[in-house]
Design a protein around this motif. Structure first.
Motif, PDB file in Angstrom:
ATOM      1  N   HIS A 220      -5.563  73.511  31.793  1.00 10.20           N
ATOM      2  CA  HIS A 220      -5.386  73.452  33.459  1.00 10.20           C
ATOM      3  C   HIS A 220      -4.434  72.147  33.729  1.00 10.20           C
ATOM      4  N   ASP A 221      -3.246  71.713  33.135  1.00 11.54           N
ATOM      5  CA  ASP A 221      -2.022  71.203  32.735  1.00 11.54           C
ATOM      6  C   ASP A 221      -0.762  71.784  33.619  1.00 11.54           C
ATOM      7  N   LEU A 222      -1.085  71.886  35.052  1.00 11.36           N
ATOM      8  CA  LEU A 222       0.098  72.370  35.904  1.00 11.36           C
ATOM      9  C   LEU A 222       1.616  72.289  34.824  1.00 11.36           C
ATOM     10  N   GLY A 223       1.623  70.499  34.548  1.00  9.69           N
ATOM     11  CA  GLY A 223       2.891  70.050  33.736  1.00  9.69           C
ATOM     12  C   GLY A 223       3.335  71.068  32.802  1.00  9.69           C
ATOM     13  N   VAL A 224       1.492  71.352  31.572  1.00 11.00           N
ATOM     14  CA  VAL A 224       2.026  72.239  30.404  1.00 11.00           C
ATOM     15  C   VAL A 224       3.186  73.505  30.950  1.00 11.00           C
ATOM     16  N   ALA A 225       2.491  73.909  31.995  1.00  7.20           N
ATOM     17  CA  ALA A 225       2.880  75.554  32.486  1.00  7.20           C
ATOM     18  C   ALA A 225       3.881  75.396  33.255  1.00  7.20           C
ATOM     19  N   THR A 258      -3.112  76.657  44.282  1.00  4.78           N
ATOM     20  CA  THR A 258      -1.861  76.240  44.066  1.00  4.78           C
ATOM     21  C   THR A 258      -1.607  75.502  44.448  1.00  4.78           C
ATOM     22  N   ARG A 259      -0.928  74.767  45.645  1.00  5.37           N
ATOM     23  CA  ARG A 259      -0.376  73.602  46.725  1.00  5.37           C
ATOM     24  C   ARG A 259      -1.255  72.382  46.486  1.00  5.37           C
ATOM     25  N   LYS A 260      -2.594  72.599  46.328  1.00  7.34           N
ATOM     26  CA  LYS A 260      -3.517  71.268  45.919  1.00  7.34           C
ATOM     27  C   LYS A 260      -3.249  70.369  44.686  1.00  7.34           C
ATOM     28  N   LEU A 261      -3.189  72.625  43.578  1.00  4.56           N
ATOM     29  CA  LEU A 261      -3.461  71.235  42.102  1.00  4.56           C
ATOM     30  C   LEU A 261      -1.607  70.667  41.915  1.00  4.56           C
ATOM     31  N   LEU A 262      -0.708  71.233  42.562  1.00  3.08           N
ATOM     32  CA  LEU A 262       0.852  71.065  42.669  1.00  3.08           C
ATOM     33  C   LEU A 262       0.619  69.485  42.780  1.00  3.08           C
ATOM     34  N   ALA A 263      -0.331  69.102  44.153  1.00  5.10           N
ATOM     35  CA  ALA A 263      -0.464  68.098  44.367  1.00  5.10           C
ATOM     36  C   ALA A 263      -0.435  66.892  43.690  1.00  5.10           C
ATOM     37  N   ASP A 264      -1.461  67.522  43.245  1.00  8.67           N
ATOM     38  CA  ASP A 264      -3.198  66.900  42.108  1.00  8.67           C
ATOM     39  C   ASP A 264      -3.007  66.605  40.518  1.00  8.67           C
ATOM     40  N   ALA A 265      -0.949  67.339  40.434  1.00 13.11           N
ATOM     41  CA  ALA A 265      -0.570  67.444  38.570  1.00 13.11           C
ATOM     42  C   ALA A 265       0.270  66.093  39.135  1.00 13.11           C
ATOM     43  N   PRO A 266      -0.191  64.292  38.086  1.00 14.26           N
ATOM     44  CA  PRO A 266       0.256  63.558  38.399  1.00 14.26           C
ATOM     45  C   PRO A 266       1.688  63.548  37.232  1.00 14.26           C
ATOM     46  N   SER A 267       2.356  64.588  36.180  1.00 13.94           N
ATOM     47  CA  SER A 267       3.214  64.953  36.224  1.00 13.94           C
ATOM     48  C   SER A 267       4.474  65.431  36.943  1.00 13.94           C
ATOM     49  N   VAL A 463      -7.558  68.424  36.492  1.00 17.21           N
ATOM     50  CA  VAL A 463      -6.606  67.411  37.357  1.00 17.21           C
ATOM     51  C   VAL A 463      -6.957  66.918  38.707  1.00 17.21           C
ATOM     52  N   THR A 464      -7.808  68.079  39.296  1.00 18.98           N
ATOM     53  CA  THR A 464      -7.668  67.625  41.255  1.00 18.98           C
ATOM     54  C   THR A 464      -9.144  66.797  41.163  1.00 18.98           C
ATOM     55  N   ASP A 532      10.116  61.536  27.472  1.00 18.74           N
ATOM     56  CA  ASP A 532      10.801  62.556  27.549  1.00 18.74           C
ATOM     57  C   ASP A 532       9.573  63.474  27.181  1.00 18.74           C
ATOM     58  N   ALA A 533       8.352  62.813  26.627  1.00 16.89           N
ATOM     59  CA  ALA A 533       7.037  64.509  26.075  1.00 16.89           C
ATOM     60  C   ALA A 533       6.302  64.379  27.527  1.00 16.89           C
ATOM     61  N   ILE A 534       6.441  63.899  29.178  1.00 22.48           N
ATOM     62  CA  ILE A 534       5.896  63.842  29.753  1.00 22.48           C
ATOM     63  C   ILE A 534       6.055  65.541  30.715  1.00 22.48           C
ATOM     64  N   PRO A 535       5.068  66.374  30.637  1.00 21.65           N
ATOM     65  CA  PRO A 535       4.780  67.507  30.958  1.00 21.65           C
ATOM     66  C   PRO A 535       5.847  67.486  31.585  1.00 21.65           C
ATOM     67  N   GLY A 536       6.548  68.747  32.197  1.00 20.62           N
ATOM     68  CA  GLY A 536       6.901  68.785  33.679  1.00 20.62           C
ATOM     69  C   GLY A 536       8.274  68.763  33.694  1.00 20.62           C
ATOM     70  N   THR A 537       8.391  67.980  32.665  1.00 22.94           N
ATOM     71  CA  THR A 537      10.023  67.392  33.372  1.00 22.94           C
ATOM     72  C   THR A 537      11.077  68.701  32.028  1.00 22.94           C
ATOM     73  N   LYS A 538      11.262  69.543  31.896  1.00 25.48           N
ATOM     74  CA  LYS A 538      11.834  70.385  31.189  1.00 25.48           C
ATOM     75  C   LYS A 538      11.720  71.026  32.555  1.00 25.48           C
ATOM     76  N   THR A 539      12.957  72.269  31.705  1.00 22.29           N
ATOM     77  CA  THR A 539      13.327  73.456  33.293  1.00 22.29           C
ATOM     78  C   THR A 539      12.301  74.602  33.161  1.00 22.29           C
ATOM     79  N   PHE A 540      11.805  75.618  34.134  1.00 23.10           N
ATOM     80  CA  PHE A 540      11.148  76.256  34.442  1.00 23.10           C
ATOM     81  C   PHE A 540      11.178  77.714  33.027  1.00 23.10           C
ATOM     82  N   ALA A 541      12.685  77.987  33.298  1.00 20.26           N
ATOM     83  CA  ALA A 541      12.675  79.041  32.893  1.00 20.26           C
ATOM     84  C   ALA A 541      13.256  78.679  31.344  1.00 20.26           C
ATOM     85  N   LEU A 542      12.562  80.021  30.430  1.00 17.08           N
ATOM     86  CA  LEU A 542      12.662  79.926  29.237  1.00 17.08           C
ATOM     87  C   LEU A 542      13.827  80.582  28.944  1.00 17.08           C
ATOM     88  N   ALA A 543      14.739  80.391  27.502  1.00 17.62           N
ATOM     89  CA  ALA A 543      15.521  80.775  26.241  1.00 17.62           C
ATOM     90  C   ALA A 543      14.850  81.744  25.910  1.00 17.62           C
TER      91      ALA A 543
END
Length: 543
Positions: A220-225, A258-267, A463-464, A532-543
């Motif tokens: 449910h955590d868009l930051g993790v995703a 999706t826009r609402k999920l993004l707006a509501d995700a605190p990370s 999150v919402t 540093d551990a707050i999700p959503g701070t990494k780059t989107f693409a995985l190696a």
């Protein structure tokens, strides 16, 4: 088929899946025509709130739907073979070996009366992977591989002897034991502290790269995703609202949901709160000086220091957050402030009253000034009482108030927290999680307190819904001049709601100040690790 084509072929293909649950005498569809694919070495995240259908979809893949659930139509192809009509006996042959599950709750997912070694070894034994000696060696190897220290010792221990993060590593060891082609990770870190969450997700990512495993991540955590997935599938009400490469979906979401999920995700959201730390009242609602709390251990012969010299001040009308991981001392500090326990030493002043000196009737009347809102709104509400009775009860505990005045007060406070009058005749089980938390806040406010202590009050919410409750708290603070002491392990939420913050680690305060100062200029390595551990701070693409 060439090697390149084989690598490109999806490990999992979901094609127009429809799932229904039986309610009384009829089946009702809860997943409607869902389709997506997961390729080798790829992470696809199913994202959505409670009731979106994401866990039901994942359960269908591995054949673990609830007894009242059934697959109505559609295909589930594993390496090209449709397994949607397979019997449980057939599915047993691929569970663990071809497809495995990392469940959400490590506490309920492990057998409390079996050793860790027995539980990890069980899947090897079921699939005939060696004799007793070979299985014991493999168990030790697996426990070491998932980063558990002293793996031989861990194999002999029981689940209650391990921390939550260690138990989750055990579940991962079980999931990778047979090197399956697909791992389903169902909210694998939602019950864990942020730094432990990061370590577990890093581990899953390392294993994915090592074995080229496909991962279906349910969250449910868009930051993790955002941090971990190559592709997103956004679900609402059992229907796909949006899907595509993670960076593409997050940078240009097409769906309003999706826009609402993004707006509501605190990370992922930018802090919008204007700090009142230096512009509010010069008076302090809470003063804590050199707080120490010891607890007896080993039959009372020794003590454990849970809080060690913590000091902070909270201006009236502002929000002070206490953050830290499990065992940091934050909840113990909160219990001291609300006078649920007497500190070993130190001074606590709330709204001018020296809390540590209060006794008897003075202590009882102090409860009117400060109220506590718990983490779990279902566990903290009496399931046998109506919502009216729950909100009214504090009024019955303090003095004689006419019934008409009590009724008016209950109706007024219900309106303040944004719930309709029809709610009053219902029981807690008939309400959603967000509605129950609004009731808990209403009950806390009915005595007109000056201070609210919120102990992980939004951590159990989607999150919402979380965003709605945070918005409500901000509105109430502005209108009523409330002071909040906000206890949380989630720095992303703290960044949204707090003016000042204390960071606790092993009972000691390692950082304090305005939220802006602490986030931009952390004074300790531990605070930097938390940020540093707050999700959503990494780059989107995985190696």
């Amino acid at each position: 088929m060439t090697a390149a084509k084989a690598m490109d072929r999806p490990v999992l293909e979901i094609d127009n899946l429809v799932i229904a649950y039986k309610d009384q005498d009829a089946f009702h569809s809860v997943v409607h025509g869902v389709s997506f694919a997961v390729r080798p070495g790829e992470v696809v995240a199913l994202v959505g709130e409670s009731g979106s259908g994401k866990t039901t979809t994942a359960q269908a893949v591995i054949g673990l739907l609830a007894e009242n659930g059934r697959l109505e139509s559609g295909a589930i192809r594993l390496n090209g073979t449709d397994i949607s009509k397979w019997s449980q006996k057939q599915l047993d042959t691929i569970r663990g070996s071809k497809i495995s599950l990392i469940p959400q709750d490590p506490t309920s997912s492990l057998n409390p009366v079996k050793t860790i070694g027995e539980q990890v070894g069980e899947i090897l034994k079921i699939h005939g992977r060696g004799d007793k000696k070979a299985i014991e060696a493999r168990v030790t190897e697996l426990l070491a591989r998932v980063g558990l220290s002293h793996p031989e010792l861990r194999a002999r221990q029981y689940p209650h002897e391990l921390s939550g993060g260690m138990r989750q590593r055990v579940l991962i060891a079980i999931a990778i034991a047979l090197e399956p082609a697909l791992i389903i990770a169902d909210e694998p870190t939602s019950a864990l502290d942020v730094t432990v969450q990061k370590r577990i997700l890093d581990l899953i990512d390392d294993l994915r790269r090592e074995f080229n495993t496909a991962v279906l991540l349910v969250t449910h955590d868009l930051g993790v995703a955002a941090d971990r997935a190559n592709h997103l599938v956004v679900l609402q009400g059992g229907r796909i609202q949006e899907r595509g490469p993670t960076a593409e979906v997050l940078s240009a979401p097409r769906s309003p949901y999706t826009r609402k999920l993004l707006a509501d995700a605190p990370s992922l959201a930018k802090p919008q709160r204007v700090s009142k730390a230096n512009t509010g009242s010069d008076e302090y609602a809470i003063v804590v000086e050199n707080l120490v709390q010891d607890f007896p251990v080993k039959n009372g012969r020794e003590t454990f220091r849970a809080v060690d010299g913590v000091s902070f001040r909270v201006r009236k009308g502002t929000t002070h957050a206490i953050v830290g991981e499990s065992g940091s001392g934050k909840t113990t500090t909160a219990r001291n402030v609300v006078a649920f326990q007497k500190p070993t030493s130190g001074r606590i002043v709330v709204d001018g009253a020296d809390v540590t000196a209060l006794r008897g009737e003075n202590l009882r009347q102090f409860r009117r000034k400060i109220q506590l809102v718990y983490q779990n709104p279902f566990g903290s509400l009496d399931p046998l009482q109506s919502i009216f009775q729950i909100i009214e009860e504090p009024l019955l505990n303090f003095g004689r108030i006419a019934r008409e005045d009590r009724t008016r007060k209950v109706h007024d406070i219900l309106e303040r927290v944004g719930l309709p009058e029809s709610t009053l005749t219902r029981k807690p089980r008939a309400l959603s999680g967000g509605q129950r938390q609004r009731v808990a806040i209403a009950r806390a406010l009915v005595l007109d307190p000056q201070v609210l202590v919120l102990d992980e009050a939004v951590s159990a919410l989607d999150v919402t819904v979380q965003a709605q409750i945070l918005g409500l708290l901000d509105e109430l603070q502005q209108k009523l001049g409330l002071t909040y002491l906000f206890i949380s392990h989630d720095l992303a939420v703290v960044r949204q709601i707090a003016d000042t913050v204390s960071v606790l680690h092993d009972g000691r305060q390692v950082d304090s100040g305005t939220v802006e100062d602490v986030f931009l200029r952390p004074g300790s390595d531990y605070t930097r690790e938390l940020i540093d551990a707050i999700p959503g701070t990494k780059t989107f693409a995985l190696a």
